[in-house]
Design an enzyme around this catalytic site. Structure first.
Site, short mmCIF file in Angstrom:
data_model
loop_
_atom_site.label_atom_id
_atom_site.label_comp_id
_atom_site.label_asym_id
_atom_site.label_seq_id
_atom_site.Cartn_x
_atom_site.Cartn_y
_atom_site.Cartn_z
N CYS A 81 0.83 -1.20 0.00
CA CYS A 81 0.00 0.00 0.00
C CYS A 81 0.87 1.24 0.00
CB CYS A 81 -0.96 0.03 1.18
SG CYS A 81 -2.01 -1.40 1.34
N ARG A 122 5.01 -0.54 -4.73
CA ARG A 122 4.69 -1.11 -3.42
C ARG A 122 3.64 -2.22 -3.53
NH1 ARG A 122 6.54 2.13 0.81
NH2 ARG A 122 5.04 1.22 2.24
N GLY A 182 -1.44 -0.94 6.97
CA GLY A 182 -1.27 -1.79 8.14
C GLY A 182 -2.46 -2.71 8.32
N GLU A 196 18.03 -17.72 -5.97
CA GLU A 196 17.66 -16.36 -6.34
C GLU A 196 17.30 -16.27 -7.82
OE1 GLU A 196 16.99 -12.20 -6.22
OE2 GLU A 196 16.82 -13.85 -4.79
N HIS A 203 18.49 -36.93 -5.72
CA HIS A 203 17.67 -37.34 -4.58
C HIS A 203 16.20 -36.93 -4.74
CE1 HIS A 203 21.31 -38.58 -2.52
NE2 HIS A 203 21.84 -37.44 -2.91
#
Length: 621
Positions: free
Chosen positions: A2, A27, A102, A494, A517
């Site tokens: 936000c 954001r 939040g 990454e 594996h």
């Protein structure tokens, strides 16, 4: 997650609000809105689902005017992305306009109570509860003392309301009966205030302020600001009025503009030589063959007694921590553990005296990382932060730390911040190594290698055309495997993450030897494997793993050091990078993988800088 903006001054508020929201698109968001005050009791409101461009059209359609206003980009948490759930929200019969970042944990309790008192809810959000609660407290304050100054009354209403909340918030609040005032409050969600001449600006981070304000105030937790065109007043919950700490805004317009690049991600990939130089500037001391840090706030004597290091982070920063694990254990012989912050915060591991925590976060606002740091602080352990944002919560709460100096990173998929984290952690490994294990000559050789790194990355960037060609060959694949060993195992993780983030192709990173594996069952003619295998101590071992893939018909893309002729006869595609020491290979070898992910995403028509469902700063659990 936000983004908040606010403006009060003499110009049209939307001239700052809408471009300000656009600068914070990185954001992450799925709806947006702005609200302005147009006179006593009057306001304009425009909200929309989708991108800021649609909001811009709505602002024109709704004729949004006024010299005071707030805006918001919402990343959906409580309720789906709809116009009714978009911010700003209205509280108390058109009294309060409010935007919030939040999560309010006890919102349901207050929603039920306020509804029983007659407040009408129009959304599914936790935020609307705050707006109604502030309006409720405003009216209750009037019942106590009708002669109180209106600004003081508004302040008291906000203070009383947020005292009842449990959770995190960055708030901007306007009262339609006070068309000259914005109230700003913070607890756990960043807010900055730009200081202008006869105007003030509010934002979630400094980027919207570039070109508008040269001075900035970082609001801290439990602080409330009363902002008018001419004045800025800040109060702390526990200490009352405090003097604002004004800093220079150290970002210029080139940092937040595309500068001719089609995407911020590509721009930031190509900025890495300079960001690495900035991270190292002034921190390498040839005379003492060590690194120098001014913000650790722990003496060499104290650090000599550290016998265990925990690195905690999320996502890309976690991968930088894995690189550091190899570095610190090799250079300093200190045991290192790398913990996902989201796991560490809820674990209760045995942590002995002499343990130091490093919390790693580009934004310095990552909720899980901050929670893990706070838990370790509660237990009395020293905590250091590694972050890129001055004034961030991590920078404020850690006992000390190191800034990356990478400059603003706007693309959601981290590139230059990752390599800056890796070189910063490399310098910390050198520093600890010189305290414990590394001699002077070895320290000088490490420093010399670090000085050559930016040029090595400049050479690695010349793989751009080859990465674009290979991307065209594999952009329709649905699965990719990334394989490396030792220092380049984190590189495999990454590289896979970069591809997943921006192209939505399923990709996994593994230690190359682990293929036998289980994951080797996935290998077929339609599943390319990317091997990261510059010359080094495990080169022959990785070559054997590559031959196992080729024997089963899997296409191979190999990232190798210049001059490697052996791989050329086995791999389907080869990307050559400069030879560097093993400990610096993760920084150089990730560059072509960043470019490969970027070009695949572009060819697939993906929104590179704003990938779906993701946010740059993850401030919710």
């Amino acid at each position: 997650m936000c983004g908040i903006v606010g403006y009060v001054g003499f110009r049209s508020a939307v001239e700052f609000l809408v471009p300000g929201l656009k600068r914070m698109e990185y954001r992450g968001y799925d709806s947006a809105g702005v609200a302005t005050l147009t006179g006593w009791g009057d306001f304009s409101l425009a909200k929309t689902v989708g991108r800021i461009d649609r909001l811009q059209e709505r602002v024109i359609q709704e004729s949004v005017t006024g010299t005071i206003g707030i805006g918001h980009t919402r990343w959906a948490t409580h309720g789906p992305p709809t116009e009714s759930n978009a911010h700003p929200h209205i509280g108390g019969n058109n009294l309060v306009l409010l935007a919030h970042n939040g999560v309010i944990e006890n919102y349901q309790f207050w929603k039920e109570r306020l509804a029983s008192e007659g407040f009408d809810f129009q959304s599914a959000t936790d935020t609307e509860v705050i707006a109604h609660l502030i309006a409720r407290q405003w009216h209750r304050r009037a019942d106590i003392d009708t002669s109180v100054d209106p600004h003081a009354r508004a302040l008291a209403a906000v203070q009383s309301a947020i005292a009842k909340l449990r959770g995190t918030y960055g708030l901007v609040v306007m009262f339609t009966e006070l068309p000259d005032l914005i109230i700003v409050a913070r607890l756990g969600s960043p807010i900055v205030i730009g200081v202008g001449d006869g105007e003030h600006f509010v934002a979630s981070d400094p980027s919207p302020l570039v070109g508008h304000a040269s001075k900035i105030v970082y609001l801290s937790d439990h602080q409330i600001a009363l902002v008018t065109a001419e004045n800025l007043r800040i109060l702390h919950r526990d200490y009352g009025a405090i003097e604002p700490s004004v800093s220079a805004l150290e970002i210029d317009s080139n940092d937040v503009e595309l500068s001719g690049y089609p995407h911020y991600m590509l721009k930031e990939i190509f900025e890495q030589p300079e960001s690495l130089e900035n991270a190292m500037r002034g921190r390498l001391c040839e005379d003492n063959a060590t690194a120098v840090f001014g913000g650790l706030n722990l003496s060499p004597q104290q650090l000599r007694h550290i016998n265990r290091i925990i690195l905690t982070a999320c996502g890309t920063s976690f991968h930088a921590g894995l690189v550091a694990e190899y570095l610190i254990e090799e250079f300093a012989r200190i045991p290192v553990e790398v913990e996902y912050a989201s796991e560490l915060r809820y674990r209760n591991p045995p942590v002995n005296q002499g343990t130091l925590l490093f919390a790693i976060s580009q934004s310095g606002e990552t909720a899980d990382t901050l929670a893990a740091l706070r838990e370790m602080k509660r237990k009395g352990h020293p905590t250091l932060g590694i972050c890129n944002v001055v004034g961030s919560t991590l920078a404020q709460e850690a006992d000390g730390g190191v800034f990356l100096h990478a400059g603003p990173e706007i693309g959601v998929a981290s590139t230059k911040a990752y390599t800056s984290q890796c070189i910063t952690l490399s310098m910390l490994a050198l520093y600890f190594g010189r305290l414990h294990h590394i001699g002077y000559d070895s320290g000088r050789r490490i420093i010399d290698a670090m000085h050559q790194l930016p040029d090595a990355v400049r050479t690695a960037l010349k793989t751009n055309d080859e990465a674009r060609r290979i991307a065209g060959k594999y952009c329709h694949a649905e699965n990719l495997l990334y394989l490396g060993r030792q220092y380049n195992y984190p590189t495999a993780l990454e590289g896979a993450l970069k591809l997943k983030e921006i192209s939505y192709i399923h990709a996994e990173g593994y230690p190359a030897a682990e293929m036998k594996h289980g994951p080797i069952a996935l290998v077929d003619a339609s599943t390319p494997s990317v091997f990261i295998m510059p010359q080094g101590s495990v080169y022959d071992k990785v070559m054997s793993n590559l031959e196992e893939i080729k024997a089963r018909g899997g296409p191979v893309i190999a990232v190798v050091a210049e001059g490697d002729k052996r791989v050329r006869n086995l791999a389907d595609d080869v990307i050559y990078i400069p030879h560097v020491d093993d400990f610096l290979q993760p920084i150089v070898s990730i560059v072509p993988l960043q470019l490969l992910a970027y070009h695949i995403a572009v060819l697939r028509g993906c929104d590179v800088d704003k990938p779906r469902n993701l946010a740059k700063s993850v401030t919710v659990e």
